[in-house]
Design a protein around this motif. Sequence first.
Motif, PDB file in Angstrom:
ATOM      1  N   GLY A   8      -3.548   3.948  -0.083  1.00 17.60           N
ATOM      2  CA  GLY A   8      -3.795   2.908  -0.861  1.00 17.60           C
ATOM      3  C   GLY A   8      -4.712   1.825  -0.051  1.00 17.60           C
ATOM      4  O   GLY A   8      -4.920   1.790   1.019  1.00 17.60           O
ATOM      5  N   VAL A   9      -5.131   0.812  -0.817  1.00 19.76           N
ATOM      6  CA  VAL A   9      -5.972  -0.160  -0.188  1.00 19.76           C
ATOM      7  C   VAL A   9      -5.625  -1.378  -0.922  1.00 19.76           C
ATOM      8  O   VAL A   9      -5.588  -1.557  -1.996  1.00 19.76           O
ATOM      9  N   ARG A  10      -5.594  -2.756  -0.091  1.00 18.66           N
ATOM     10  CA  ARG A  10      -5.166  -3.870  -0.691  1.00 18.66           C
ATOM     11  C   ARG A  10      -5.937  -5.078   0.085  1.00 18.66           C
ATOM     12  O   ARG A  10      -5.999  -5.009   1.229  1.00 18.66           O
ATOM     13  N   ASN A  56      -5.903   8.161  -3.305  1.00 17.95           N
ATOM     14  CA  ASN A  56      -6.119   9.764  -3.433  1.00 17.95           C
ATOM     15  C   ASN A  56      -7.788  10.187  -3.349  1.00 17.95           C
ATOM     16  O   ASN A  56      -7.836  11.343  -3.324  1.00 17.95           O
ATOM     17  N   MET A  57      -8.334   9.036  -2.762  1.00 17.24           N
ATOM     18  CA  MET A  57      -9.789   9.796  -2.431  1.00 17.24           C
ATOM     19  C   MET A  57      -9.604  10.386  -1.233  1.00 17.24           C
ATOM     20  O   MET A  57      -8.772   9.726  -0.489  1.00 17.24           O
ATOM     21  N   TYR A  58     -10.566  11.091  -0.865  1.00 16.02           N
ATOM     22  CA  TYR A  58     -10.711  11.777   0.540  1.00 16.02           C
ATOM     23  C   TYR A  58     -12.126  11.234   1.289  1.00 16.02           C
ATOM     24  O   TYR A  58     -12.970  10.995   0.556  1.00 16.02           O
ATOM     25  N   VAL A  63       0.767  -1.104  -0.113  1.00 14.86           N
ATOM     26  CA  VAL A  63      -0.117   0.175  -0.074  1.00 14.86           C
ATOM     27  C   VAL A  63       0.671   1.344  -0.075  1.00 14.86           C
ATOM     28  O   VAL A  63       0.100   2.380  -0.102  1.00 14.86           O
ATOM     29  N   LEU A  64       2.110   1.213   0.307  1.00 12.26           N
ATOM     30  CA  LEU A  64       2.935   2.229   0.203  1.00 12.26           C
ATOM     31  C   LEU A  64       4.098   2.278  -0.816  1.00 12.26           C
ATOM     32  O   LEU A  64       4.549   1.206  -1.029  1.00 12.26           O
ATOM     33  N   GLY A  85     -17.974 -14.129   3.598  1.00  9.08           N
ATOM     34  CA  GLY A  85     -17.291 -14.181   4.682  1.00  9.08           C
ATOM     35  C   GLY A  85     -16.674 -12.747   4.895  1.00  9.08           C
ATOM     36  O   GLY A  85     -16.724 -11.681   4.123  1.00  9.08           O
ATOM     37  N   SER A  86     -15.641 -12.979   5.808  1.00  7.71           N
ATOM     38  CA  SER A  86     -14.769 -11.603   6.032  1.00  7.71           C
ATOM     39  C   SER A  86     -13.914 -11.173   5.019  1.00  7.71           C
ATOM     40  O   SER A  86     -13.505 -12.428   4.475  1.00  7.71           O
ATOM     41  N   ILE A  87     -13.470 -10.274   4.652  1.00 12.51           N
ATOM     42  CA  ILE A  87     -12.494  -9.916   3.868  1.00 12.51           C
ATOM     43  C   ILE A  87     -11.447  -8.913   4.594  1.00 12.51           C
ATOM     44  O   ILE A  87     -11.705  -7.803   5.489  1.00 12.51           O
ATOM     45  N   ASN A  88     -10.365  -9.429   4.728  1.00 19.22           N
ATOM     46  CA  ASN A  88      -9.283  -8.835   5.509  1.00 19.22           C
ATOM     47  C   ASN A  88      -8.249  -7.930   4.388  1.00 19.22           C
ATOM     48  O   ASN A  88      -8.021  -8.498   3.309  1.00 19.22           O
ATOM     49  N   MET A  89      -8.122  -6.873   4.980  1.00 16.51           N
ATOM     50  CA  MET A  89      -7.357  -5.631   4.214  1.00 16.51           C
ATOM     51  C   MET A  89      -6.290  -4.997   4.787  1.00 16.51           C
ATOM     52  O   MET A  89      -6.171  -4.832   5.973  1.00 16.51           O
ATOM     53  N   LEU A  90      -5.457  -4.270   4.315  1.00  9.53           N
ATOM     54  CA  LEU A  90      -4.783  -3.156   4.582  1.00  9.53           C
ATOM     55  C   LEU A  90      -5.188  -1.890   3.930  1.00  9.53           C
ATOM     56  O   LEU A  90      -5.501  -1.865   2.937  1.00  9.53           O
ATOM     57  N   VAL A  91      -5.305  -0.937   4.947  1.00 10.01           N
ATOM     58  CA  VAL A  91      -5.672   0.619   4.307  1.00 10.01           C
ATOM     59  C   VAL A  91      -4.499   1.283   4.876  1.00 10.01           C
ATOM     60  O   VAL A  91      -4.212   1.470   6.233  1.00 10.01           O
TER      61      VAL A  91
END
Length: 209
Positions: A119-121, A148-150, A49-50, A103-109
């Motif tokens: 970024g989101v993944r 880049n969304m706010y 994400v970075l 079911g659950s969706i695990n992410m990085l924000v």
Amino acid sequence: MFKKILKNAFLISFFSVISISSTIFINKITKIKIASQKEEERKFLLEQVLSPTVLNQFEIKLYQIKNKSLGNDKNHNLWLLLNKKKEARAAVIETTAPDGYSGSINMLVAAYLNGKIIGVRVLDHQETPGIGDKIELAISDWITKFSNMYISSPEDKDFLLKKYGGKIEQFTGATITPQAVTNSVKRTVIFIKNIPSILKFLNKDVYEN
């Protein structure tokens, strides 16, 4: 007889010392290896994400947090990004969308503290192949649209699927999955925006709120 007993005692002591020393050495090597693996995992996750530019720009500190806005009652990793003055500027959080179609969706924000998304993944999920799996970067670039969304507030009407009057595209044939991800991203970024109010509490082993 005494010499034989003494010899045996010496041999037992010698091999005991060798055994203990070997155990200590192996344990130390194992700890170093585990620490190295964790560092590689951390680097891999953050690189999702970075960009290298952002990574090199900040000092990164890891914390453990627990908050219902992150989707469940488990501990979540929070990487705080500090500038050269040790001021918090952004964060990366492991978060969960508990209401995916399958079911659950695990992410990085990752987002700046002003609400701008970096970024989101998606880390893992059980969504339907060919439909809901479009949240994966390997399947489509849909997840990159968040960058880049706010997010101004929890009531931000732009941060909804177009079907509900927002600006976010849904998939053909799927609404539940993209909406679950969108809602989770919004909740997580709102949490990131509130980090300045909890900074003094983050030195605890696990920050719970």
